[in-house]
Every structure is written in C-alpha cells, then in structure tokens.
Design a protein around this motif. Structure first.
Motif, PDB file in Angstrom:
ATOM      1  N   ARG A  31       0.856  -1.457  -0.048  1.00 45.16           N
ATOM      2  CA  ARG A  31       0.151   0.067  -0.419  1.00 45.16           C
ATOM      3  C   ARG A  31       0.989   1.485  -0.035  1.00 45.16           C
ATOM      4  NH1 ARG A  31      -4.683  -0.072   4.584  1.00 45.16           N
ATOM      5  NH2 ARG A  31      -6.053   0.908   2.959  1.00 45.16           N
ATOM      6  N   HIS A  32       1.763   1.226   0.437  1.00 38.90           N
ATOM      7  CA  HIS A  32       2.836   2.739   0.872  1.00 38.90           C
ATOM      8  C   HIS A  32       3.659   2.409  -1.370  1.00 38.90           C
ATOM      9  CE1 HIS A  32       6.907   4.912   0.810  1.00 38.90           C
ATOM     10  NE2 HIS A  32       7.324   3.440   0.190  1.00 38.90           N
ATOM     11  N   ASN A  55       3.050   7.893   1.119  1.00 37.54           N
ATOM     12  CA  ASN A  55       1.173   8.106   1.220  1.00 37.54           C
ATOM     13  C   ASN A  55       1.134   8.099   2.602  1.00 37.54           C
ATOM     14  OD1 ASN A  55       1.534   5.527   0.933  1.00 37.54           O
ATOM     15  ND2 ASN A  55       0.103   5.140  -0.794  1.00 37.54           N
ATOM     16  N   PRO A  56      -0.717   8.427   2.192  1.00 36.60           N
ATOM     17  CA  PRO A  56      -1.129   7.644   3.784  1.00 36.60           C
ATOM     18  C   PRO A  56      -0.389   6.383   4.455  1.00 36.60           C
ATOM     19  CG  PRO A  56      -2.715   8.933   2.415  1.00 36.60           C
ATOM     20  CD  PRO A  56      -1.744   8.695   1.527  1.00 36.60           C
ATOM     21  N   HIS A  57      -0.253   5.584   3.628  1.00 41.36           N
ATOM     22  CA  HIS A  57      -0.045   4.398   4.919  1.00 41.36           C
ATOM     23  C   HIS A  57       1.247   3.724   3.826  1.00 41.36           C
ATOM     24  CE1 HIS A  57      -4.574   3.795   2.811  1.00 41.36           C
ATOM     25  NE2 HIS A  57      -4.231   4.247   1.155  1.00 41.36           N
ATOM     26  N   ALA A  92      15.605 -17.037   7.924  1.00 45.25           N
ATOM     27  CA  ALA A  92      14.846 -16.867   6.900  1.00 45.25           C
ATOM     28  C   ALA A  92      14.998 -15.002   6.275  1.00 45.25           C
ATOM     29  CB  ALA A  92      13.433 -15.295   8.135  1.00 45.25           C
ATOM     30  N   PHE A  93      13.798 -15.288   5.231  1.00 45.01           N
ATOM     31  CA  PHE A  93      14.167 -13.528   4.279  1.00 45.01           C
ATOM     32  C   PHE A  93      12.075 -12.736   4.091  1.00 45.01           C
ATOM     33  CE2 PHE A  93      12.265 -11.901  -0.068  1.00 45.01           C
ATOM     34  CZ  PHE A  93      14.182 -10.800  -0.440  1.00 45.01           C
ATOM     35  N   CYS A  94      12.235 -11.902   4.148  1.00 48.19           N
ATOM     36  CA  CYS A  94      12.472 -10.490   4.242  1.00 48.19           C
ATOM     37  C   CYS A  94      11.705  -9.899   3.675  1.00 48.19           C
ATOM     38  CB  CYS A  94      12.223  -9.884   5.520  1.00 48.19           C
ATOM     39  SG  CYS A  94      12.445 -10.477   7.556  1.00 48.19           S
ATOM     40  N   SER A  95      10.436 -10.221   2.997  1.00 52.35           N
ATOM     41  CA  SER A  95       9.719  -9.954   1.260  1.00 52.35           C
ATOM     42  C   SER A  95       8.950  -8.439   1.562  1.00 52.35           C
ATOM     43  CB  SER A  95       9.123 -10.619   0.555  1.00 52.35           C
ATOM     44  OG  SER A  95       8.658 -10.620  -0.801  1.00 52.35           O
ATOM     45  N   VAL A  96       9.745  -7.458   2.207  1.00 49.43           N
ATOM     46  CA  VAL A  96       9.282  -5.963   2.797  1.00 49.43           C
ATOM     47  C   VAL A  96       9.428  -4.619   1.639  1.00 49.43           C
ATOM     48  CG1 VAL A  96       8.380  -7.194   4.780  1.00 49.43           C
ATOM     49  CG2 VAL A  96      11.019  -5.949   4.311  1.00 49.43           C
ATOM     50  N   ARG A  97       8.899  -3.988   1.992  1.00 46.08           N
ATOM     51  CA  ARG A  97       9.057  -2.443   1.140  1.00 46.08           C
ATOM     52  C   ARG A  97       7.910  -1.764   2.361  1.00 46.08           C
ATOM     53  NH1 ARG A  97       5.672  -0.747  -1.762  1.00 46.08           N
ATOM     54  NH2 ARG A  97       6.532   0.780  -2.801  1.00 46.08           N
ATOM     55  N   PRO A  98       8.543  -0.389   2.793  1.00 50.43           N
ATOM     56  CA  PRO A  98       9.893  -0.072   1.399  1.00 50.43           C
ATOM     57  C   PRO A  98      11.224  -0.482   2.685  1.00 50.43           C
ATOM     58  CG  PRO A  98       9.540   1.524   4.013  1.00 50.43           C
ATOM     59  CD  PRO A  98       8.178   0.454   3.343  1.00 50.43           C
TER      60      PRO A  98
END
Length: 307
Positions: A13-14, A87-89, A116-122
């Motif tokens: 959502r970002h 943005n708002p998210h 472990a792998f973190c598939s994240v953003r930002p």
C-alpha cells in the motif's frame, strides 16, 4: 532446512507515485517468480507484526521517529527528500517492514526457522539514525541486528550488504561498534557517495567500479569479506539483500546475474553454518527491474533454503 518468508499486504500500500521505481509491483514480481519457480510451497509464510517503538529506538532517535510520524499525510504525498515521499499508508508499511525483520530474528533465534527472508518494503539501509533518505524510513536490518544484540544477548553479529548502493544508514548505526562487523560491496562513485572514507575498523566496505561483473565481486568477497568473517565468528548474520546490481537493472551499472546471488548467499550460509548455527535473516533492499528482481530473489531464497 526451514526458511521463513515474511511479507504483508501493508507493504503493497506504500507508493510514491506511478513514476517511482520503488513500487508495489516489486513485491508482486517476487510472488510471481516464487510461483513460477515452484518455490512457494517450499517456504514457510509468516505475517509480521508492526514493530515496537522500543525496537526503533535501539537504532533511531526519538526525534526521527516523531518526525516520520508527523510527516505521514492523510491524503496525497509528503516529500521526505527529492527521491522519497510518503502516502497515507507509508508509515504502516515502514512499521510492518521493520516488524518483519524483528519477528524473523526472534523466530530464527528461537529455532523455528533456520533462516528467513523478509519480502518487505520500504527498504531500509539508507535510513540513518536521525534521517530518512534514499527510499528508506527506518533501517530494517539495523533494527533487527540491534534486537539480536540487546534483547537476545548475542555478542557478535555480521551485516552483509550487496546492494548496488552503499548502506550508509547501516554504517552510521554501527560504525565503531565492536559487536558488529559490516561487509558491503557497492558501485562507486555512486549514490549516496559514501563508504570509502574514514572507515571504522568494523567496516569492510568494498567499492566496485561501474560495469564490473560477478567475477570482480566474487574476488572481493573471497579476499576481503571472508577472512574478516572467519576472524569475527559471528553468532548471527543479517543480509541487506539488494538486487539492483543485476546487469538488467537500470538504477545501477554493475553486471551481476542470478548465479552471482546464489554464490553470494552460499558464502553467507557457509559462514552461518560454521559459527552461527545457520542463523540468517535477510531483508529486501533494492532491485528495480521487475523480472530480474523476481528471478534474483528466487535464486537467493533457494540458496537460503538449500534447494
């Protein structure tokens, strides 16, 4: 070998505008390649919590955290620097990304997963203790590493960063800290134009010339990273896994391919197996050519899982 895979819909959502390369489609491209490579069924998916403020404060100043919270808009975009906006998210996504890194650390130390792998953003590695920059708000890997040290009582951790850009934020967090060894490669000269001067003893920063290919990076790892890692004997390893050094990625000008990311990950795994009971937490940083990103993450996750 059990590999945890941390991701969350909040991270989709970002967004910072349709023009921006650090976009939600990055995570979607990873998911597509996991399915295409039949890897999805071989990893353990986890939905991470939001990070606790206490974990943020182990790396970032209270003023920085308050600034990011105040900057978060209720509509539209809020500029943080010329390349970074909210943005708002965005705040929720940033808290979720850091939360994934901490939750993965807890799970790996508890023995639920080998790694472990973190598939994240930002992403996080440009975020300094008191400044957001370079698409990054909070430094996910630094937060996780400090959590391992201060909460779990580990005495030595290593941070491996193979993004095309120098992880200036991670260096700022750990420069001079004898409990942390940071090993990085990065294109130089290149944004953020750091990492080559006044290195602390616990930094192994290796600048790589533009247009270099995987053989140059492998030689640097063999000659410069690995001896220091064997000397340091880390009890856990954290990876800032940026894939923008891929030859198809236009945000950099290096020539790595999927086999190079497999090889890099295998070197990390061997160090972890020897000194750290196999414990690795890897977090997504850069990688902006969607096809190359997805393929490279699959190569990295397969190597983590020993597939």
């Amino acid at each position: 070998m059990a590999t945890g895979f941390y991701t969350h819909a909040d991270c989709l959502r970002h967004e910072m505008g349709n023009w921006h390369p650090e976009c939600p489609a990055r995570l979607q491209a990873i998911e597509d390649q996991l399915i295409a490579g039949r890897i999805d069924a071989l990893i353990e998916r986890e939905s991470p919590p939001l990070v606790d403020e206490a974990d943020l404060l182990r790396v970032h100043t209270q003023a920085h955290i308050d600034h990011i919270r105040r900057a978060a808009p209720t509509e539209g975009y809020a500029a943080i620097d010329p390349d970074t906006s909210m943005n708002p998210h965005s705040l929720q996504a940033a808290l979720r990304a850091a939360g994934a890194a901490v939750a993965a650390t807890d799970a790996v130390i508890a023995g639920r997963f080998d790694n472990a792998f973190c598939s994240v953003r930002p992403p996080g590695h440009h975020a300094e203790p008191a400044r957001a920059m370079g698409f990054c708000f909070f430094n996910n890997v630094a937060i996780a590493a400090r959590h391992a040290l201060d909460v779990h009582g580990l005495e030595r951790v290593a941070v491996i960063d193979f993004d095309v850009h120098h992880g200036n934020g991670t260096e700022a967090a750990f420069s001079g800290d004898p409990r942390v060894l940071m090993c990085s490669i990065f294109q130089h000269p290149f944004y953020p134009y750091s990492g080559t001067e006044n290195q602390a003893k616990n930094m192994v920063n290796v600048p790589i010339a533009a247009r270099s290919k995987g053989d140059v990076v492998r030689e640097a790892v063999d000659l410069l990273w690995l001896p220091r890692l064997h000397e340091f004997k880390p009890q856990m390893l954290f990876v800032s896994a940026g894939f923008d050094a891929h030859r198809e990625d236009d945000l950099g000008n290096l020539g790595l391919v999927e086999d190079d990311y497999t090889w890099l990950t295998e070197q990390v795994r061997q160090i972890a197996a020897r000194y750290a009971n196999g414990r690795i937490v890897s977090c997504l940083e850069g990688g902006y050519n969607l096809s190359a990103l997805g393929r490279s993450v699959v190569a990295h996750v397969k190597a983590l899982a020993g597939l």
